[in-house]
Design a protein around this motif. Structure first.
Motif, PDB file in Angstrom:
ATOM      1  N   LYS A 288       0.918  -1.252  -0.080  1.00  0.00           N
ATOM      2  CA  LYS A 288       0.037  -0.124   0.078  1.00  0.00           C
ATOM      3  C   LYS A 288       0.884   1.224   0.054  1.00  0.00           C
ATOM      4  N   THR A 289       0.832   2.346  -1.037  1.00  0.00           N
ATOM      5  CA  THR A 289       1.481   3.535  -0.946  1.00  0.00           C
ATOM      6  C   THR A 289       0.669   4.420  -0.135  1.00  0.00           C
TER       7      THR A 289
ATOM      8  N   ILE B 248      -3.505  19.412   4.918  1.00  0.00           N
ATOM      9  CA  ILE B 248      -5.030  19.196   5.204  1.00  0.00           C
ATOM     10  C   ILE B 248      -5.240  18.076   4.459  1.00  0.00           C
ATOM     11  N   GLY B 249      -6.374  17.486   4.778  1.00  0.00           N
ATOM     12  CA  GLY B 249      -6.841  16.337   3.902  1.00  0.00           C
ATOM     13  C   GLY B 249      -7.723  15.381   4.694  1.00  0.00           C
ATOM     14  N   PRO B 250      -8.477  14.612   3.963  1.00  0.00           N
ATOM     15  CA  PRO B 250      -9.210  13.638   4.638  1.00  0.00           C
ATOM     16  C   PRO B 250      -8.652  12.760   5.446  1.00  0.00           C
ATOM     17  N   ASN B 251      -9.194  11.963   6.459  1.00  0.00           N
ATOM     18  CA  ASN B 251      -8.505  10.929   7.270  1.00  0.00           C
ATOM     19  C   ASN B 251      -7.915   9.997   6.336  1.00  0.00           C
ATOM     20  N   GLY B 252      -6.803   9.393   6.393  1.00  0.00           N
ATOM     21  CA  GLY B 252      -6.147   8.415   5.619  1.00  0.00           C
ATOM     22  C   GLY B 252      -5.544   9.029   4.525  1.00  0.00           C
ATOM     23  N   SER B 253      -5.536  10.587   4.282  1.00  0.00           N
ATOM     24  CA  SER B 253      -4.723  11.202   3.074  1.00  0.00           C
ATOM     25  C   SER B 253      -3.467  11.125   3.117  1.00  0.00           C
TER      26      SER B 253
ATOM     27  N   GLN C  28      -5.477  10.916  -0.929  1.00  0.00           N
ATOM     28  CA  GLN C  28      -4.912   9.602  -1.327  1.00  0.00           C
ATOM     29  C   GLN C  28      -3.289   9.637  -1.324  1.00  0.00           C
ATOM     30  N   GLY C  29      -2.587  10.497  -0.363  1.00  0.00           N
ATOM     31  CA  GLY C  29      -1.332  10.645  -0.423  1.00  0.00           C
ATOM     32  C   GLY C  29      -0.641  11.498  -1.354  1.00  0.00           C
ATOM     33  N   ALA C  30      -1.518  12.264  -2.135  1.00  0.00           N
ATOM     34  CA  ALA C  30      -0.773  12.904  -3.090  1.00  0.00           C
ATOM     35  C   ALA C  30      -1.301  14.431  -2.968  1.00  0.00           C
ATOM     36  N   VAL C  31      -0.418  15.308  -3.389  1.00  0.00           N
ATOM     37  CA  VAL C  31      -0.658  16.824  -3.343  1.00  0.00           C
ATOM     38  C   VAL C  31      -1.778  17.204  -4.336  1.00  0.00           C
ATOM     39  N   CYS C  32      -3.020  17.615  -4.029  1.00  0.00           N
ATOM     40  CA  CYS C  32      -3.710  18.049  -5.193  1.00  0.00           C
ATOM     41  C   CYS C  32      -3.896  19.382  -5.102  1.00  0.00           C
ATOM     42  N   ALA C  33      -3.438  20.291  -4.062  1.00  0.00           N
ATOM     43  CA  ALA C  33      -3.726  21.655  -4.222  1.00  0.00           C
ATOM     44  C   ALA C  33      -2.595  22.412  -3.219  1.00  0.00           C
ATOM     45  N   CYS C  34      -2.099  23.605  -3.563  1.00  0.00           N
ATOM     46  CA  CYS C  34      -1.201  23.993  -2.662  1.00  0.00           C
ATOM     47  C   CYS C  34      -0.975  25.642  -2.859  1.00  0.00           C
ATOM     48  N   GLY C  35      -0.941  26.532  -1.827  1.00  0.00           N
ATOM     49  CA  GLY C  35      -1.123  27.722  -2.040  1.00  0.00           C
ATOM     50  C   GLY C  35      -1.540  28.650  -0.679  1.00  0.00           C
ATOM     51  N   THR C  36      -2.043  29.844  -0.921  1.00  0.00           N
ATOM     52  CA  THR C  36      -2.523  30.572   0.300  1.00  0.00           C
ATOM     53  C   THR C  36      -3.884  29.950   0.687  1.00  0.00           C
ATOM     54  N   PRO C  37      -4.440  30.367   1.803  1.00  0.00           N
ATOM     55  CA  PRO C  37      -5.526  29.684   2.162  1.00  0.00           C
ATOM     56  C   PRO C  37      -6.663  30.282   1.189  1.00  0.00           C
TER      57      PRO C  37
ATOM     58  N   ASP D  97     -14.774  18.550  -3.906  1.00  0.00           N
ATOM     59  CA  ASP D  97     -13.850  17.391  -4.819  1.00  0.00           C
ATOM     60  C   ASP D  97     -13.102  16.749  -3.579  1.00  0.00           C
ATOM     61  N   VAL D  98     -12.453  17.076  -2.570  1.00  0.00           N
ATOM     62  CA  VAL D  98     -11.600  16.607  -1.873  1.00  0.00           C
ATOM     63  C   VAL D  98     -12.374  15.853  -0.362  1.00  0.00           C
ATOM     64  N   PHE D  99     -13.051  16.890   0.183  1.00  0.00           N
ATOM     65  CA  PHE D  99     -13.501  16.546   1.351  1.00  0.00           C
ATOM     66  C   PHE D  99     -15.156  15.939   1.188  1.00  0.00           C
TER      67      PHE D  99
END
Length: 254
Positions: free
Chosen positions: A15-16, A34-39, A210-219, A230-232
C-alpha cells in the motif's frame, strides 16, 4: 531554515501512503497540511521530520539532505510534536521539558546552566513556568500540549513539525496553541483537521488526497468550494473574515 521535499514516496507492504510529494517551505513560514482521514498527513509529516525513510525521493533542510545527517544532529535542528503522549511515570512538568535537551548532551555530560536556562526559557515561552513543579498527571489536555511544545523548544530547533496538536482540545486551547506556534520564530509544518484553523493560522496550505498533493497555495487560493466538494465531499459557503481577509468556511447542513 527552509524545508524542501522532492518526489517523496512511502508505503507499507503493497500500500502506497505518500505518493510522489514535492513541496517547499520557506524560512519562518507556517505551512498547513490538510486532507481527509487516511490522506497521508501524519506519514508525510514523519517523512519530513526524518522519522521515516522514504522509499524514494528526498528531504532537504536548509539545503542538506537529511538522509546524510545523524539522528542526533538532526534533532538539534528539528523538533516533532505528536498528537498526544502519556506516561505513567511520576514526573514533573520540568522533567518532561528537560528531555528536550537530550540531543545537546553527551552520555557523560552533566546538567549545565545552559541546559537549565533553555528549559526555563521554553517553559516561559509557553506560559507554563508556574507549573514547572506540577506532576504531569495533573495537567489538563491543553496544558499537556503546551508542555509538549516546551519540550520541543528546549531542543532549540529551527524547524518544528506538529501532528494535529489541537486534537481533542476545546476551541479556546486550539486557538491559543496555534497562535503561540505561529508567533514563534521558527519554520513550522502543521497537520490539521480543522479547515478554519488552517485558514486562520497558516501562511500556505497543502491539500492531500490519497497521499498526493492536489492543491497548494494561500488559504484564499486553496480553500475553495470546488476543493471542499472534490476532496472533502462537503458543500460549504466561503466567506472572507472582515479583519484578515482570510477565508471562513460555513458548512451546509444538507
Amino acid at each position: 531554515m527552509s524545508v524542501v521535499a522532492r518526489n517523496l514516496t512511502w508505503g507499507l507492504k503493497r500500500k502506497t501512503i505518500v505518493r510522489d510529494v514535492s513541496l517547499d517551505v520557506a524560512p519562518g513560514e507556517t505551512l498547513g497540511l490538510i486532507g481527509p482521514n487516511g490522506s497521508g498527513k501524519s506519514s508525510l509529516l514523519r517523512l519530513l521530520a526524518g522519522l521515516r525513510r522514504p522509499v524514494s525521493g528526498r528531504v532537504e533542510i536548509n539545503g542538506q539532505d537529511i538522509a546524510q545527517v545523524s539522528r542526533k544532529a538532526l534533532s538539534r535542528q528539528v523538533a516533532f510534536v505528536q498528537q498526544s503522549a502519556s506516561t505513567d511515570t511520576n514526573v514533573t512538568v520540568a522533567d518532561v521539558v528537560r528531555l528536550g535537551r537530550t540531543p545537546h548532551r553527551s552520555a557523560l555530560s552533566g546538567w549545565s546552566r545552559a541546559d537549565e536556562a533553555s528549559v526555563a526559557e521554553a517553559l516561559d515561552r509557553v506560559e507554563m513556568t508556574s507549573h514547572s513543579k506540577q506532576p504531569w498527571q495533573t495537567l489538563s489536555g491543553g496544558e499537556r500540549q503546551r508542555v509538549h511544545i516546551a519540550r520541543a523548544l528546549a531542543q532549540a530547533p529551527r524547524v518544528m513539525f506538529l501532528d494535529e496538536p489541537t486534537n481533542h482540545l476545546d476551541i479556546h486551547h486550539q486557538i491559543e496553541i496555534l497562535r503561540m506556534v505561529r508567533d514563534l520564530d521558527l519554520t513550522s509544518v502543521i497537520a490539521l483537521h480543522d479547515l478554519n484553523l488552517a485558514a486562520m493560522f497558516c501562511d500556505r496550505i497543502v491539500v492531500l488526497r490519497q497521499g498526493a498533493v492536489c492543491a497548494c497555495g494561500t488559504p484564499q487560493a486553496v480553500l475553495t468550494r470546488d476543493t471542499l466538494r472534490d476532496v472533502f465531499r462537503v458543500s460549504a459557503q466561503i466567506d472572507g473574515a472582515a479583519d484578515t481577509g482570510r477565508p471562513h468556511i460555513r458548512f451546509s447542513a444538507g
